[in-house]
Design an enzyme around this catalytic site. Structure first.
Site, PDB file in Angstrom:
ATOM      1  N   HIS A  91      -3.550  -5.538   1.053  1.00 33.82           N
ATOM      2  CA  HIS A  91      -2.822  -5.790   2.302  1.00 33.82           C
ATOM      3  C   HIS A  91      -2.749  -7.288   2.612  1.00 33.82           C
ATOM      4  O   HIS A  91      -3.690  -7.847   3.186  1.00 33.82           O
ATOM      5  CB  HIS A  91      -3.523  -5.075   3.459  1.00 33.82           C
ATOM      6  CG  HIS A  91      -3.331  -3.600   3.484  1.00 33.82           C
ATOM      7  ND1 HIS A  91      -2.364  -2.983   4.246  1.00 33.82           N
ATOM      8  CD2 HIS A  91      -3.978  -2.607   2.831  1.00 33.82           C
ATOM      9  CE1 HIS A  91      -2.427  -1.670   4.072  1.00 33.82           C
ATOM     10  NE2 HIS A  91      -3.398  -1.417   3.211  1.00 33.82           N
ATOM     11  N   CYS A 133       0.836  -1.205   0.000  1.00 33.31           N
ATOM     12  CA  CYS A 133       0.000   0.000   0.000  1.00 33.31           C
ATOM     13  C   CYS A 133       0.874   1.259   0.000  1.00 33.31           C
ATOM     14  O   CYS A 133       1.503   1.555  -1.011  1.00 33.31           O
ATOM     15  CB  CYS A 133      -0.982  -0.038   1.173  1.00 33.31           C
ATOM     16  SG  CYS A 133      -2.367   1.129   1.001  1.00 33.31           S
ATOM     17  N   GLU A 192      -0.994  -8.660   4.938  1.00 29.94           N
ATOM     18  CA  GLU A 192      -0.937  -8.855   6.396  1.00 29.94           C
ATOM     19  C   GLU A 192      -2.324  -8.862   7.023  1.00 29.94           C
ATOM     20  O   GLU A 192      -2.515  -9.389   8.127  1.00 29.94           O
ATOM     21  CB  GLU A 192      -0.055  -7.776   7.054  1.00 29.94           C
ATOM     22  CG  GLU A 192      -0.683  -6.414   7.251  1.00 29.94           C
ATOM     23  CD  GLU A 192      -0.735  -5.548   5.995  1.00 29.94           C
ATOM     24  OE1 GLU A 192      -1.091  -4.364   6.115  1.00 29.94           O
ATOM     25  OE2 GLU A 192      -0.407  -6.064   4.894  1.00 29.94           O
TER      26      GLU A 192
END
Length: 232
Positions: free
Chosen positions: A203, A86, A205
């Site tokens: 994302h 990002c 994660e």
């Protein structure tokens, strides 16, 4: 192995990445403040998401010019993996470590929702655990995620299979409706020519544990860890 997670003023996904690397994947990780100028001893780098410097000037523009980025470039030149997520992707393009630019979404508002992605190549240090053509789920959270590159650069990315992820529908089809920000060719993530630097807007994660709604993103970090184990 030890992976550095770079922190700038405004970074807010650093501890999410730390948790995934340390507690989910099981590798050593350490947060590193942007004023540090030495990344000796690290085998890889993650530039996480957030809003470095409040996205003043352009998203990632100020962070790309901080002292630590010289060390990130050195790590990359050694062939070690560098992952930008990002805002991290924005930083890597501003630092000219990746082609193109991330501009304001076609609908100029912050977009935060799940997206479907198609894995375009498994031949990178970050995607070895995926299958080419596999459709996966990761969330986005950005206002400046529209990928743009000059026509010649775009053609080169396609020719060299440097496009790693594209936004698609649930059946893996590239459609306008599946594109959340207007990115050219529905591009969600790319690598450099040497393939050891990946930038992506979604994302991973936030999609690394099933309880979050998807564990697909974990494979990005696991692939990265495997690459380090095999090469450094």
């Amino acid at each position: 192995m030890k992976i550095a997670i770079i922190q700038f003023g405004g970074t807010n996904c650093d501890m999410d990445v730390f948790h995934v690397l340390k507690d989910v994947v099981g590798v050593d990780a350490e947060t590193v403040w942007y004023k540090e100028e030495n990344l000796a001893g690290f085998d890889g780098v993650v530039v996480p998401g957030g809003f470095s410097y409040g996205d003043y000037l352009r998203a990632g523009a100020i962070a790309a010019r901080t002292p630590i980025m010289d060390s990130v470039k050195k790590i990359a030149a050694e062939g070690k993996p560098v992952l930008g997520i990002c805002n991290g992707f924005q930083v890597l393009t501003e630092a000219r470590l990746l082609e193109g630019a991330l501009t304001t979404n076609e609908y100029p508002k912050f977009r935060c929702h799940w997206t479907n992605l198609r894995v375009e190549t498994a031949d990178t240090p970050f995607t070895s655990k995926f299958r080419k053509g596999e459709v996966i789920r990761m969330p986005i959270a950005h206002m400046e995620g529209k990928f743009y590159a000059e026509e010649s650069a775009l053609a080169e990315l396609d020719e060299n299979e440097q496009v790693v992820f594209r936004y698609v529908d649930e059946k893996g089809r590239v459609t306008d409706e599946a594109n959340p920000n207007g990115s050219l060719e529905n591009i969600a993530g790319i690598v450099n020519a040497s393939r050891n630097i990946l930038g992506l807007m979604p994302h991973p994660e936030r999609a690394s544990e099933s309880i979050l709604g998807s564990a697909d993103g974990r494979k990005v970090f696991e692939s990265m860890a495997d690459y380090i184990t095999e090469n450094f």
